[in-house]
Design a protein around this motif. Structure first.
Motif, PDB file in Angstrom:
ATOM      1  N   ARG A  74      -9.628   8.956  -6.923  1.00 34.83           N
ATOM      2  CA  ARG A  74     -10.020   7.839  -6.061  1.00 34.83           C
ATOM      3  C   ARG A  74     -10.258   8.347  -4.640  1.00 34.83           C
ATOM      4  N   LEU A  75     -10.963   7.534  -3.918  1.00 28.03           N
ATOM      5  CA  LEU A  75     -11.343   7.903  -2.570  1.00 28.03           C
ATOM      6  C   LEU A  75     -10.258   7.465  -1.596  1.00 28.03           C
ATOM      7  N   ASN A  76      -9.845   8.393  -0.742  1.00 31.09           N
ATOM      8  CA  ASN A  76      -8.924   8.031   0.327  1.00 31.09           C
ATOM      9  C   ASN A  76      -9.711   7.990   1.627  1.00 31.09           C
ATOM     10  N   ASN A  77      -9.875   6.773   2.139  1.00 31.02           N
ATOM     11  CA  ASN A  77     -10.750   6.611   3.298  1.00 31.02           C
ATOM     12  C   ASN A  77     -10.166   7.190   4.583  1.00 31.02           C
ATOM     13  N   GLN A  78      -8.826   7.174   4.698  1.00 27.12           N
ATOM     14  CA  GLN A  78      -8.224   7.698   5.916  1.00 27.12           C
ATOM     15  C   GLN A  78      -8.451   9.192   6.042  1.00 27.12           C
ATOM     16  N   ARG A  79      -8.193   9.864   4.928  1.00 24.37           N
ATOM     17  CA  ARG A  79      -8.252  11.313   4.984  1.00 24.37           C
ATOM     18  C   ARG A  79      -9.611  11.851   4.585  1.00 24.37           C
ATOM     19  N   MET A  80     -10.492  10.959   4.157  1.00 21.71           N
ATOM     20  CA  MET A  80     -11.799  11.343   3.627  1.00 21.71           C
ATOM     21  C   MET A  80     -11.655  12.423   2.549  1.00 21.71           C
TER      22      MET A  80
END
Lengths: 391, 547
Positions: B414-420
């Motif tokens: 899954r995509l972690n938006n904070q850490r990109m």
């Protein structure tokens, strides 16, 4: 063994029989040491059958990748690893040092040699529009082939008049023509060296130099076929430029999601992927900045080709349009390609909507072109798109 | 391409003796060839059959295979094809000890080909010889018909996944002994129990009356139809329903296409036959990949570890074996999975765990200690290799014990938006989910059959039974154009597609910037709505109608 040319020739004949073409030009990136990737041009084809679609709709919505298997300790929910989304220059590709200019050049050379082959395959009737004479920094030469050079002894077409002159000349010096008022041609001696032929030769046509910006949206929404289509088109454009202008065109590469960055070469441009949002104006702004800072408009004809899926967080496109307006003051052509996702339907994307609404397409019709295609396009449509953009 | 040396052949023959002692069964004759990697690139588009017919798609694949090899050189150890005698290809320059291991692996493949019942229809075919005859016929037709021959190949290959593999196999295995659904079955199994729900004593009374009638040679059904006048009509309906719809699209077209029936088009039939037979030949291989590879890996390990020729090469073997059969941290390896599952099955059966007593046990400790010392596992895995395909293998035996033992899990991404970053995480450790994921990755062509009631007036009507997976839309047009060409009229295809939602996933995220604010939006749970649509191909134009 069948060659690529033969296969493409056969593929062309399909259209005569009323079927679509099936062979696409694909690219394989070969990882090299020190980040020198090499692109190998190969034909690809897909055997179409009725099969299940492999994407799962639900996962696409959640922004999740496909699940796979795994082994190891841990509880459900544990994170077991991370991978950066945005590849940074100089890292993430297993390249540490060794990106010295000397080595970098070597890699570039390899892709260009292959791109040259691809360009040859593509038709030659494209031409960069609005080329103007600017400065003399580097002359851009186009080559044309013509029967202009003369050659003695061998060649393609016998130049009869020149040959006859030469024969008379030779025979005069031999003393075979004692009286010029009564010439007896039967006594002529014809040396093979007297035959003058015209031969096919490469003529340089000096034109102005050009600088091409390739700009690509690499945000999260660009997944799958959309990126494929944009990259395909830009590979072709690039290959054609390399071929047609004998590597005399300068190219710059810009990628953007919510921010824009310049990458050093085409391999990086074409292979990078990220998942983020989209702000189109950042890319145009970066181009404007580069042009201004390096004072490029004075010496170059500037072309900007932008590929996107039309998604933009800036719905009204105010900033994008402002940057485009600025760009229109110096560019020779902006070509915007919008590849629409199948689920969007036509005339729905933000970029398309605000560009159409702004009226710049008609106001500056010779400077900016937009081409909209669906994501399931074939190569002939992509080539048609190139024609539209540079018409 | 050349045969292996006498010395290497000697090693192979030695391996055969030991493999037979261990219980593997295969023909005496085998052929071993040394090939270069370049040869393999040219063979693989022809599914490793050197005599397969020529076709431009193969040429395209060879060209891209060469490019691929240049970029990513690979070095396969072996490839076996299901011919008689079985042919196997090897890489040059393997040391003897490695050849021993590879030969055990190959012999187990051959054993699998020649004993698994899904291959039954391939046992009597000499595919190499057949392919050569086909290749000649196709070459001759190509010289007469030009590129139209290649179009017919293309269109036939476009539907070569819609063949009646299971039906043909069923026919062979039952050899006409198939039980026909008759009035007696209907009366006792369905009519009395389900439709009339009669009490048990009446049911038993009817059975004794039936036996009595059989003894006296009287017609049992006279009284039945007298008592229930609707019986015959219901029986007729049930019988029609029980008839399976035609799933072999290729055969149906071969048999009923008005276009192919024309004299000038007769030649196309032989081409379609060739494509269909080739497809049928490879169906079992696609459907037993995990088992076949698992079986071969299981045996090369078992046999080679007991072989004295391993002496001095234990570490080398361990290294190579690990590269083939290690379970990846993230990802799937069918060799490794199949091998471990065979081992697991043997142990479970040895302890007698495939029994009611074990299944009924709820106590974790008792389950672990459970051991009936049956020691029938070895025999049992031979039965499994004979009777199952990937689906039944995984569906039957992949249990929670297996998952726990090998610490398997479904890995999500899954995509972690904070850490990109992309995060990999343990999504599930349940056997049910793992099994589902594996089964989803198995070969499964869409279930498309002929709707005979709607196939009339020159229209061929295909009905896709929806299994929660839509068809790949991009392929529909060209495939249907091909089918319509061979049918010689319009083709309709009924299938299901998601209802178009305006810009899924894009609408809600546009207004704000997740990378700036740092949290990710709750994804909106919109259940997908499916609707039936009909694709119509007419005069090479595709139309889509919502139903």
């Amino acid at each position: 063994m069948v060659t690529l040319d033969e296969l493409l020739e056969r593929d062309k004949k399909r259209e005569q029989d009323g079927f679509k073409r099936k062979i696409r030009i694909g690219q394989i990136a070969k990882p090299g040491s020190g980040g020198r990737e090499k692109i190998i041009v190969v034909p690809t084809t897909v055997e179409e059958k009725l099969v299940h679609d492999d994407i799962s709709f639900r996962q696409q919505q959640e922004g999740e990748g496909d699940p796979t298997g795994g082994t190891g300790d841990g509880q459900e929910g544990d994170v077991i690893g991370e991978q950066p989304v945005r590849p940074e220059q100089g890292e993430g590709e297993g390249e540490g040092d060794g990106e010295g200019p000397g080595e970098g050049k070597g890699g570039e050379h390899e892709i260009e040699a292959n791109a040259y082959e691809l360009g040859k395959v593509l038709s030659q009737d494209f031409e960069l529009p609005n080329l103007k004479d600017k400065g003399k920094k580097k002359a851009l030469a186009r080559y044309v082939y013509d029967l202009t050079d003369k050659n003695r002894g061998v060649g393609q077409i016998l130049d009869k008049k020149a040959t006859l002159k030469k024969i008379v000349e030779t025979n005069m010096s031999l003393g075979n023509i004692p009286d010029v008022s009564t010439i007896d041609t039967t006594r002529f001696i014809v040396s093979p060296q007297d035959l003058i032929y015209r031969i096919l030769s490469r003529e340089k046509e000096y034109e102005s130099q050009a600088l091409v910006f390739f700009v690509r949206d690499y945000s999260g929404s660009m997944g799958g076929k959309v990126t494929q289509a944009v990259v395909s088109q830009h590979v072709m454009l690039y290959s054609w430029l390399v071929y047609q202008y004998e590597k005399q065109v300068e190219t710059r590469f810009i990628l953007h999601d919510t921010e824009a960055r310049e990458v050093s070469d085409f391999q990086k441009y074409y292979s990078y992927k990220v998942a983020g949002g989209t702000k189109v104006y950042t890319a145009f702004k970066l181009v404007n900045e580069i042009v201004e800072k390096e004072n490029l408009a004075r010496d170059y004809n500037i072309y900007v080709f932008h590929g996107t899926d039309g998604d933009d967080w800036e719905k009204d496109g105010k900033q994008t349009l402002a940057e485009i307006e600025k760009m229109l003051t110096y560019v020779a052509r902006i070509g915007i390609t919008i590849v629409e996702h199948a689920y969007v339907g036509s005339k729905q994307t933000e970029v398309e909507k605000y560009i159409n609404r702004s009226g710049i397409l008609t106001k500056h019709s010779h400077l900016i072109k937009m081409d909209v295609m669906a994501e399931n396009v074939d190569d002939s449509r992509i080539i048609q798109g190139i024609k539209n953009l540079i018409s | 391409m050349e045969l292996v040396s006498q010395h290497v052949k000697g090693i192979m023959e030695e391996c055969k003796i030991r493999a037979r002692d261990a219980g593997l069964r295969f023909d005496d004759e085998t052929l071993e060839y040394i090939v270069t990697n370049r040869d393999l690139i040219e063979l693989s588009p022809k599914v490793m059959i050197p005599t397969l017919y020529d076709y431009w798609v193969h040429d395209v694949k060879v060209l891209s295979g060469k490019g691929m090899y240049e970029a990513y050189p690979s070095n396969p150890f072996e490839t076996v094809i299901n011919t008689r005698p079985a042919i196997s290809y090897y890489n040059d320059n393997n040391p003897d000890w490695l050849n021993v291991m590879i030969f055990y692996h190959v012999l187990a493949h051959i054993d699998f080909f020649q004993n698994n019942l899904f291959y039954k229809n391939t046992w009597d075919i000499d595919i190499a010889g057949q392919a050569l005859a086909d290749k000649r016929l196709i070459a001759q037709l190509r010289s007469e018909k030009g590129r139209w021959l290649d179009y017919v190949i293309e269109f036939a290959r476009g539907m070569d996944n819609l063949v009646g593999f299971h039906r043909d196999l069923n026919r062979t295995l039952s050899q006409g002994r198939r039980h026909k659904f008759n009035r007696t079955d209907f009366y006792f199994d369905l009519f009395l129990q389900k439709i009339k729900s009669v009490p048990q004593h009446i049911y038993l009374k009817e059975i004794s009356r039936y036996n009595q009638c059989a003894k006296d040679k009287q017609d049992f059904f006279i009284q039945v139809t007298g008592q229930y006048p609707e019986f015959d009509e219901l029986f007729r309906k049930e019988k029609n329903q029980a008839a399976q719809p035609e799933r072999d699209i290729m055969e149906y077209i071969l048999r009923y296409s008005p276009f192919l029936r024309k004299e000038e088009n007769e030649w196309m039939k032989s081409v379609i036959h060739i494509i269909r037979n080739t497809s049928l030949f490879f169906q079992p291989q696609i459907r037993t990949k995990t088992m076949n590879e698992g079986w071969a890996s299981y045996w090369h390990e078992n046999l080679f570890l007991k072989d004295d020729r391993i002496c001095g090469h234990e570490a080398d073997y361990a290294k190579i074996n690990a590269s083939v059969t290690a379970m990846p941290k993230v990802g799937l390896n069918p060799y490794a999975l199949g091998m471990r599952l065979f081992e697991h099955i043997r142990e479970m059966e040895d302890k007698g765990c495939y029994s009611f007593d074990y299944v009924r046990l709820n106590d974790e400790v008792l389950r672990k200690k459970f051991d009936r010392k049956k020691n029938t596992g070895r025999k049992f895995i031979f039965t499994v290799r004979e009777n199952m395909d990937d689906f039944s293998f995984i569906n039957t035996f992949l249990d929670q014990e297996f998952i726990d033992r090998h610490k398997l899990f479904v890995a999500g991404k899954r995509l972690n938006n904070q850490r990109m970053t992309w995060q990999y995480y343990i999504k599930s450790k349940k056997a049910h989910d793992y099994k589902k994921m594996i089964i989803n990755s198995l070969y499964h062509p869409p279930d498309i059959s002929i709707a005979e009631d709607k196939t009339k007036d020159g229209i061929l009507y295909l009905d896709h039974r929806f299994e929660n997976k839509p068809l790949k839309q991009a392929f529909i047009e060209n495939t249907l154009i091909g089918i319509a060409f061979l049918w010689g009229g319009p083709v309709h295809l009924e299938t299901s597609e998601p209802k178009t939602v305006a810009q899924p996933g894009a609408g809600y995220a546009n207004f704000w910037d997740p990378s700036a604010s740092g949290t990710s939006p709750e994804p909106e749970e919109i259940p997908i709505q499916w609707q039936r649509v009909r694709y119509v191909i007419k005069d090479r134009k595709l139309h889509r109608q919502e139903l």
